[in-house]
Design a protein around this motif. Structure first.
Motif, PDB file in Angstrom:
ATOM      1  N   VAL A  78       0.831  -1.206   0.000  1.00  0.00           N
ATOM      2  CA  VAL A  78       0.000   0.000   0.000  1.00  0.00           C
ATOM      3  C   VAL A  78       0.865   1.254   0.000  1.00  0.00           C
ATOM      4  O   VAL A  78       0.384   2.347  -0.326  1.00  0.00           O
ATOM      5  CB  VAL A  78      -0.967   0.019   1.206  1.00  0.00           C
ATOM      6  CG1 VAL A  78      -1.898  -1.179   1.159  1.00  0.00           C
ATOM      7  CG2 VAL A  78      -0.219   0.067   2.531  1.00  0.00           C
ATOM      8  N   LEU A  79       2.122   1.100   0.375  1.00  0.00           N
ATOM      9  CA  LEU A  79       3.120   2.167   0.331  1.00  0.00           C
ATOM     10  C   LEU A  79       4.452   1.526  -0.032  1.00  0.00           C
ATOM     11  O   LEU A  79       4.693   0.353   0.283  1.00  0.00           O
ATOM     12  CB  LEU A  79       3.248   2.861   1.698  1.00  0.00           C
ATOM     13  CG  LEU A  79       2.135   3.839   2.086  1.00  0.00           C
ATOM     14  CD1 LEU A  79       2.144   4.083   3.595  1.00  0.00           C
ATOM     15  CD2 LEU A  79       2.297   5.158   1.331  1.00  0.00           C
ATOM     16  N   PRO A  80       5.363   2.263  -0.679  1.00  0.00           N
ATOM     17  CA  PRO A  80       6.673   1.689  -0.969  1.00  0.00           C
ATOM     18  C   PRO A  80       7.404   1.301   0.309  1.00  0.00           C
ATOM     19  O   PRO A  80       7.222   1.926   1.367  1.00  0.00           O
ATOM     20  CB  PRO A  80       7.405   2.830  -1.695  1.00  0.00           C
ATOM     21  CG  PRO A  80       6.334   3.726  -2.200  1.00  0.00           C
ATOM     22  CD  PRO A  80       5.219   3.634  -1.209  1.00  0.00           C
ATOM     23  N   MET A  81       8.237   0.259   0.223  1.00  0.00           N
ATOM     24  CA  MET A  81       9.023  -0.154   1.379  1.00  0.00           C
ATOM     25  C   MET A  81      10.147   0.844   1.620  1.00  0.00           C
ATOM     26  O   MET A  81      11.016   1.049   0.778  1.00  0.00           O
ATOM     27  CB  MET A  81       9.620  -1.539   1.188  1.00  0.00           C
ATOM     28  CG  MET A  81      10.275  -2.064   2.456  1.00  0.00           C
ATOM     29  SD  MET A  81      11.019  -3.689   2.241  1.00  0.00           S
ATOM     30  CE  MET A  81      12.753  -3.256   2.225  1.00  0.00           C
ATOM     31  N   MET A  82      10.111   1.487   2.773  1.00  0.00           N
ATOM     32  CA  MET A  82      11.064   2.539   3.080  1.00  0.00           C
ATOM     33  C   MET A  82      12.485   1.989   3.221  1.00  0.00           C
ATOM     34  O   MET A  82      12.701   0.933   3.827  1.00  0.00           O
ATOM     35  CB  MET A  82      10.654   3.242   4.381  1.00  0.00           C
ATOM     36  CG  MET A  82      11.452   4.491   4.691  1.00  0.00           C
ATOM     37  SD  MET A  82      10.884   5.276   6.217  1.00  0.00           S
ATOM     38  CE  MET A  82       9.211   5.774   5.747  1.00  0.00           C
ATOM     39  N   ALA A 118      -3.810  -0.917   5.058  1.00  0.00           N
ATOM     40  CA  ALA A 118      -2.892  -2.043   5.223  1.00  0.00           C
ATOM     41  C   ALA A 118      -3.535  -3.176   6.014  1.00  0.00           C
ATOM     42  O   ALA A 118      -4.211  -2.949   7.023  1.00  0.00           O
ATOM     43  CB  ALA A 118      -1.619  -1.582   5.927  1.00  0.00           C
ATOM     44  N   ARG A 119      -3.287  -4.365   5.566  1.00  0.00           N
ATOM     45  CA  ARG A 119      -3.763  -5.546   6.300  1.00  0.00           C
ATOM     46  C   ARG A 119      -2.633  -6.203   7.077  1.00  0.00           C
ATOM     47  O   ARG A 119      -2.859  -6.749   8.142  1.00  0.00           O
ATOM     48  CB  ARG A 119      -4.380  -6.550   5.321  1.00  0.00           C
ATOM     49  CG  ARG A 119      -4.941  -7.759   6.041  1.00  0.00           C
ATOM     50  CD  ARG A 119      -5.680  -8.702   5.118  1.00  0.00           C
ATOM     51  NE  ARG A 119      -6.246  -9.823   5.865  1.00  0.00           N
ATOM     52  CZ  ARG A 119      -6.819 -10.877   5.311  1.00  0.00           C
ATOM     53  NH1 ARG A 119      -6.919 -10.950   3.978  1.00  0.00           N
ATOM     54  NH2 ARG A 119      -7.299 -11.851   6.059  1.00  0.00           N
ATOM     55  N   TRP A 120      -1.413  -6.178   6.496  1.00  0.00           N
ATOM     56  CA  TRP A 120      -0.282  -6.836   7.132  1.00  0.00           C
ATOM     57  C   TRP A 120       0.964  -5.946   7.067  1.00  0.00           C
ATOM     58  O   TRP A 120       1.142  -5.186   6.108  1.00  0.00           O
ATOM     59  CB  TRP A 120       0.066  -8.165   6.447  1.00  0.00           C
ATOM     60  CG  TRP A 120      -1.028  -9.164   6.346  1.00  0.00           C
ATOM     61  CD1 TRP A 120      -1.627  -9.623   5.210  1.00  0.00           C
ATOM     62  CD2 TRP A 120      -1.655  -9.870   7.432  1.00  0.00           C
ATOM     63  NE1 TRP A 120      -2.587 -10.552   5.498  1.00  0.00           N
ATOM     64  CE2 TRP A 120      -2.631 -10.732   6.868  1.00  0.00           C
ATOM     65  CE3 TRP A 120      -1.493  -9.860   8.823  1.00  0.00           C
ATOM     66  CZ2 TRP A 120      -3.426 -11.567   7.633  1.00  0.00           C
ATOM     67  CZ3 TRP A 120      -2.298 -10.691   9.578  1.00  0.00           C
ATOM     68  CH2 TRP A 120      -3.241 -11.529   8.999  1.00  0.00           C
TER      69      TRP A 120
END
Length: 463
Positions: free
Chosen positions: A87-91, A144-146
């Motif tokens: 849901v968002l890029p992995m920082m 986000a779910r997970w």
């Protein structure tokens, strides 16, 4: 012969290896692991990583009978997903954080007593990343779910089963309390525990590869997907499986991690790069953590030549020293973040710079072993162990210890591959070790004592 495919996600490089269940590497392919500058922040290009992985897996499957897949990767990194993907890029944990984050986290985040891990500036802790994402991207966060840590993300992408795992949860994330074996307070207070999938063992088989991926990339439809493991803990698992779990270990790469089995967690010094880790069986381990591989590169320069003992002797006689720290954090030396300096006559040429980097790294590692109260025997493995003068120099700095090296350069991947054997009830391995013969370097003891004083090593006040 059945083969395990291992994805090893390093901060700088990606590797996909084919290994036997006993841990013998048959082949490996590599590519760079590049982060993207944003928007919305410095982030890991998971889509590019996955495309490369699937293509490389397909290639391996044409040459080997793949039975299992397992991922291992660096810590304090995770990605928020819904049923379809991120849901968002992995920082990237080196992302420049907003100005409000440090103060907000200081007011709410856990302290060292709870995590066994200091709070670093910026985004170096996964819990800090979560606080940032929740505040600045509330709509995406709410979808986000997970929350999946890095190795488990790839198991989920390939098979669809979400899972969490103890070594990745506890790898300096601030999500886990190693001493209490539970989530930290910030996780419970903010309700993030709803995002943590069920916990599984690193060696648990989560299922098999998705049929569409198997068909598209020529992969065996029964390819087993293991839960996965944090990289340095994968390497440590290799030694556990070989019956060496009671021996102090220096696991070296971009980060150098010292493992000291049996060290009580209340002996950890929070300001000296000491952290609590957790092994694959859930046992807390006292550790040190410093960015020694990166510091070596910064001291040695872009084109180092192989250093010889004579190059070390020249530096020692001249009193040339590299003093910490050449990384952004304090590491083992409080208050010295980014203050790295070279004193004395400049080293001569590429070999001289490599020798100086080796001296600095060996002295830093000796400091780490002192902090860990490690005596009698120590094993060194990883990238630094491949330097032929490093272990003999460390042995000279610690004349009462037996220093041994593991020549294997893919320890994390091998340790991860051994999880497949463990999942099938076979937990033994063999790690060939080479004893180091101490170098004879006149003046080394006096040089080391002066370095310790100037660096502010444990028990020595900095001048």
């Amino acid at each position: 012969m059945s083969v395990v495919a291992v994805l090893d996600v390093g901060k700088t490089n990606l590797k996909l290896l084919a290994a036997t269940p006993e841990g013998a590497v048959l082949e490996a392919v590599r590519t760079r692991n590049l982060s993207r500058p944003g928007p919305p922040y410095l982030h890991v290009d998971l889509a590019a990583m996955e495309a490369w992985l699937l293509g490389a897996l397909g290639d391996l499957a044409r040459r080997h009978r793949l039975a299992a897949f397992v991922a291992t990767g660096y810590g304090t990194s995770g990605v928020l997903v819904d049923d379809d993907g991120p849901v968002l890029p992995m920082m990237d944990y080196e992302a420049a954080a907003p100005g409000w984050l440090d103060d907000a986290y200081a007011a709410e985040g856990p302290g060292f007593a709870e995590t066994g891990c200091l709070v670093d500036p910026g985004a170096h802790r996964l819990a800090k990343q979560m606080l940032w994402l929740e505040r600045d991207f509330p709509d995406d966060f709410a979808r986000a779910r997970w929350l999946l840590t890095l190795p488990q993300y790839f198991a989920w992408r390939l098979g669809g089963v979400p899972a969490s795992e103890i070594t990745t949860l506890a790898a300096q994330t601030h999500l886990w309390n190693p001493a209490a074996a539970g989530f930290t307070g910030i996780v419970r207070r903010r309700g993030w525990d709803r995002l943590i999938p069920p916990r599984r063992n690193a060696w648990d088989v989560l299922g098999t590869i998705r049929p569409d991926l198997a068909a598209a990339h020529g992969l065996p439809p029964d390819l087993a997907l293991l839960c996965g493991v944090h990289d340095s803990n994968a390497n440590y698992h290799r030694f556990l499986a070989a019956g060496l779990g009671d021996v102090p270990l220096l696991s070296t790469g971009t980060w150098i991690i010292g493992f000291r089995p049996g060290l009580p967690l209340d002996r950890l010094e929070s300001r000296r790069g000491m952290v609590a880790n957790v092994d694959v069986d859930g046992r807390p381990i006292g550790c040190t953590l410093h960015m020694g591989g990166r510091e070596w590169e910064r001291i040695a320069g872009p084109d180092p030549a192989e250093a010889m003992p004579a190059d070390l002797a020249t530096l020692i006689a001249a009193g040339t020293m590299a003093l910490p720290s050449f990384a952004e954090g304090d590491g083992l030396f409080p208050g010295r973040a980014g203050r790295g300096e070279i004193i004395g006559p400049a080293p001569s040429g590429p070999a001289g710079r490599a020798a100086l980097a080796t001296l600095y790294t060996a002295l830093s590692c000796a400091t780490a072993l002192d902090l860990l109260e490690a005596r009698g025997r120590v094993i060194v493995d990883g990238g630094v162990a491949a330097n032929p003068i490093f272990a003999p120099l460390l042995a000279a700095l610690r004349p009462g210890d037996r220093v041994e090296t593991s020549a294997e350069s893919d320890g994390s991947a091998i340790g991860a591959a051994l999880l497949w054997a463990r999942s099938r009830g076979h937990a033994t391995a063999r790690v060939p070790l080479l004893p180091a013969v101490p170098l004879a370097l006149p003046g080394l003891a006096a040089y080391a004592e002066r370095w310790r004083t100037l660096a502010g090593a444990p028990g020595v006040a900095a001048l």
